[in-house]
Design a protein around this motif. Structure first.
Motif, PDB file in Angstrom:
ATOM      1  N   PRO A  56      25.616  12.417 -14.027  1.00 24.58           N
ATOM      2  CA  PRO A  56      26.850  11.798 -14.504  1.00 24.58           C
ATOM      3  C   PRO A  56      26.737  10.285 -14.668  1.00 24.58           C
ATOM      4  O   PRO A  56      26.023   9.617 -13.915  1.00 24.58           O
ATOM      5  CB  PRO A  56      27.872  12.149 -13.404  1.00 24.58           C
ATOM      6  CG  PRO A  56      27.318  13.364 -12.739  1.00 24.58           C
ATOM      7  CD  PRO A  56      25.830  13.198 -12.785  1.00 24.58           C
ATOM      8  N   SER A  57      27.447   9.775 -15.646  1.00 23.01           N
ATOM      9  CA  SER A  57      27.549   8.340 -15.884  1.00 23.01           C
ATOM     10  C   SER A  57      28.943   7.894 -15.457  1.00 23.01           C
ATOM     11  O   SER A  57      29.932   8.593 -15.695  1.00 23.01           O
ATOM     12  CB  SER A  57      27.318   8.033 -17.362  1.00 23.01           C
ATOM     13  OG  SER A  57      27.454   6.657 -17.635  1.00 23.01           O
ATOM     14  N   TYR A  58      29.024   6.726 -14.839  1.00 21.56           N
ATOM     15  CA  TYR A  58      30.290   6.252 -14.286  1.00 21.56           C
ATOM     16  C   TYR A  58      30.768   4.979 -14.988  1.00 21.56           C
ATOM     17  O   TYR A  58      29.965   4.120 -15.350  1.00 21.56           O
ATOM     18  CB  TYR A  58      30.141   5.984 -12.784  1.00 21.56           C
ATOM     19  CG  TYR A  58      29.920   7.242 -11.984  1.00 21.56           C
ATOM     20  CD1 TYR A  58      30.984   7.914 -11.390  1.00 21.56           C
ATOM     21  CD2 TYR A  58      28.648   7.780 -11.838  1.00 21.56           C
ATOM     22  CE1 TYR A  58      30.787   9.082 -10.657  1.00 21.56           C
ATOM     23  CE2 TYR A  58      28.435   8.949 -11.114  1.00 21.56           C
ATOM     24  CZ  TYR A  58      29.511   9.586 -10.527  1.00 21.56           C
ATOM     25  OH  TYR A  58      29.309  10.749  -9.808  1.00 21.56           O
ATOM     26  N   ASN A  59      32.082   4.889 -15.149  1.00 23.83           N
ATOM     27  CA  ASN A  59      32.682   3.726 -15.785  1.00 23.83           C
ATOM     28  C   ASN A  59      32.858   2.576 -14.793  1.00 23.83           C
ATOM     29  O   ASN A  59      33.178   2.791 -13.620  1.00 23.83           O
ATOM     30  CB  ASN A  59      34.055   4.075 -16.367  1.00 23.83           C
ATOM     31  CG  ASN A  59      33.959   5.078 -17.489  1.00 23.83           C
ATOM     32  OD1 ASN A  59      34.077   6.280 -17.266  1.00 23.83           O
ATOM     33  ND2 ASN A  59      33.740   4.601 -18.698  1.00 23.83           N
ATOM     34  N   LEU A  60      32.648   1.375 -15.294  1.00 20.49           N
ATOM     35  CA  LEU A  60      32.916   0.147 -14.548  1.00 20.49           C
ATOM     36  C   LEU A  60      33.909  -0.657 -15.380  1.00 20.49           C
ATOM     37  O   LEU A  60      33.660  -0.910 -16.561  1.00 20.49           O
ATOM     38  CB  LEU A  60      31.625  -0.658 -14.344  1.00 20.49           C
ATOM     39  CG  LEU A  60      30.442   0.072 -13.706  1.00 20.49           C
ATOM     40  CD1 LEU A  60      29.207  -0.811 -13.723  1.00 20.49           C
ATOM     41  CD2 LEU A  60      30.775   0.501 -12.273  1.00 20.49           C
ATOM     42  N   ASP A  61      35.014  -1.065 -14.776  1.00 24.25           N
ATOM     43  CA  ASP A  61      36.038  -1.763 -15.550  1.00 24.25           C
ATOM     44  C   ASP A  61      36.716  -2.821 -14.684  1.00 24.25           C
ATOM     45  O   ASP A  61      37.250  -2.516 -13.618  1.00 24.25           O
ATOM     46  CB  ASP A  61      37.076  -0.767 -16.070  1.00 24.25           C
ATOM     47  CG  ASP A  61      38.062  -1.424 -17.012  1.00 24.25           C
ATOM     48  OD1 ASP A  61      37.761  -1.487 -18.218  1.00 24.25           O
ATOM     49  OD2 ASP A  61      39.121  -1.869 -16.537  1.00 24.25           O
ATOM     50  N   PHE A  62      36.676  -4.065 -15.148  1.00 18.53           N
ATOM     51  CA  PHE A  62      37.231  -5.162 -14.363  1.00 18.53           C
ATOM     52  C   PHE A  62      38.739  -5.007 -14.172  1.00 18.53           C
ATOM     53  O   PHE A  62      39.269  -5.289 -13.094  1.00 18.53           O
ATOM     54  CB  PHE A  62      36.924  -6.504 -15.038  1.00 18.53           C
ATOM     55  CG  PHE A  62      35.518  -6.973 -14.819  1.00 18.53           C
ATOM     56  CD1 PHE A  62      35.157  -7.572 -13.632  1.00 18.53           C
ATOM     57  CD2 PHE A  62      34.559  -6.816 -15.810  1.00 18.53           C
ATOM     58  CE1 PHE A  62      33.853  -8.018 -13.418  1.00 18.53           C
ATOM     59  CE2 PHE A  62      33.263  -7.263 -15.615  1.00 18.53           C
ATOM     60  CZ  PHE A  62      32.906  -7.862 -14.410  1.00 18.53           C
TER      61      PHE A  62
END
Length: 218
Positions: A56-62
């Protein structure tokens, strides 16, 4: 903090997802553990990452997470792995037109990870070197570790661009020609979902990566 690499671009639709998937597949085929991430709330690109990496790929969001939560998630998921983050839009594009806020560059500074810039190179000449010089100056010393030239028309074009870029001291980590299997359909918001098209297998992507990217240098 874990170690990793950020794939940035000059603008949207420049091939960041393609290069990210090529590199993920190549590292996976070499038996190396990888952990993909995507900057921003995008749910489509992580689907491509998962098909290429098998994880799985995970989102990073400020805005949704904040800097501290981003650091915590990366620290947890990327331990003992090679972490690759696909950036969003252009390297300096974020929520503030006068700063790096919310941009791929802000993430690179937060994590202290180098950036590989994916550069759309079709029909480009020496002017590309001038554009890259501007990116290097804005990013700061040694922040951009290399470039991948996407869409070169052939060997002579590749050699010309390499020679033009050489005075900058920037590594060219690959040159990718137009290939039908890497022309993934788009909508106005980005790529179509991976389940809607004929996506190459991880093995096929890895072979393409070994042909056109200097995987050992990433």
């Amino acid at each position: 903090m874990s170690q990793g690499l950020i794939l940035g671009g000059m603008h949207s639709s420049d091939g960041k997802t393609v290069v990210t998937c090529l590199l993920l597949a190549a590292l996976k085929m070499r038996g190396l553990p990888v952990q993909p991430f995507k900057l921003g709330p995008d749910f489509i690109d992580p689907g491509y990452h998962r098909r290429a990496a098998g994880t799985p790929s995970y989102n990073l969001d400020f805005w949704l997470m904040g800097a501290e939560e981003i650091q915590d998630l990366v620290r947890t998921l990327a331990v003992h792995k090679i972490a690759l983050v696909e950036g969003v839009m252009g390297l300096f594009d974020g929520s503030d037109p006068r700063s790096d806020r919310g941009s791929t560059m802000e993430l690179a500074r937060l994590l202290s990870w180098p950036v590989v810039l994916v550069v759309p190179a079709a029909k480009s000449g020496r002017s590309l070197s001038a554009a890259l010089k501007g990116f290097m100056l804005e990013a700061g010393a040694q922040r951009i570790s290399g470039v991948v030239l996407n869409g070169v028309s052939g060997r002579s074009h590749s050699e010309y661009l390499r020679e033009a870029i050489e005075p900058l001291g920037m590594k060219v980590l690959g040159t990718i020609p137009p290939k039908e299997e890497l022309r993934w359909p788009e909508r106005y918001l980005g790529l179509q979902a991976v389940v809607e098209g004929n996506f190459p297998t991880a093995e096929e992507l890895a072979l393409i990566a070994e042909d056109y990217l200097d995987v050992n240098e990433f």
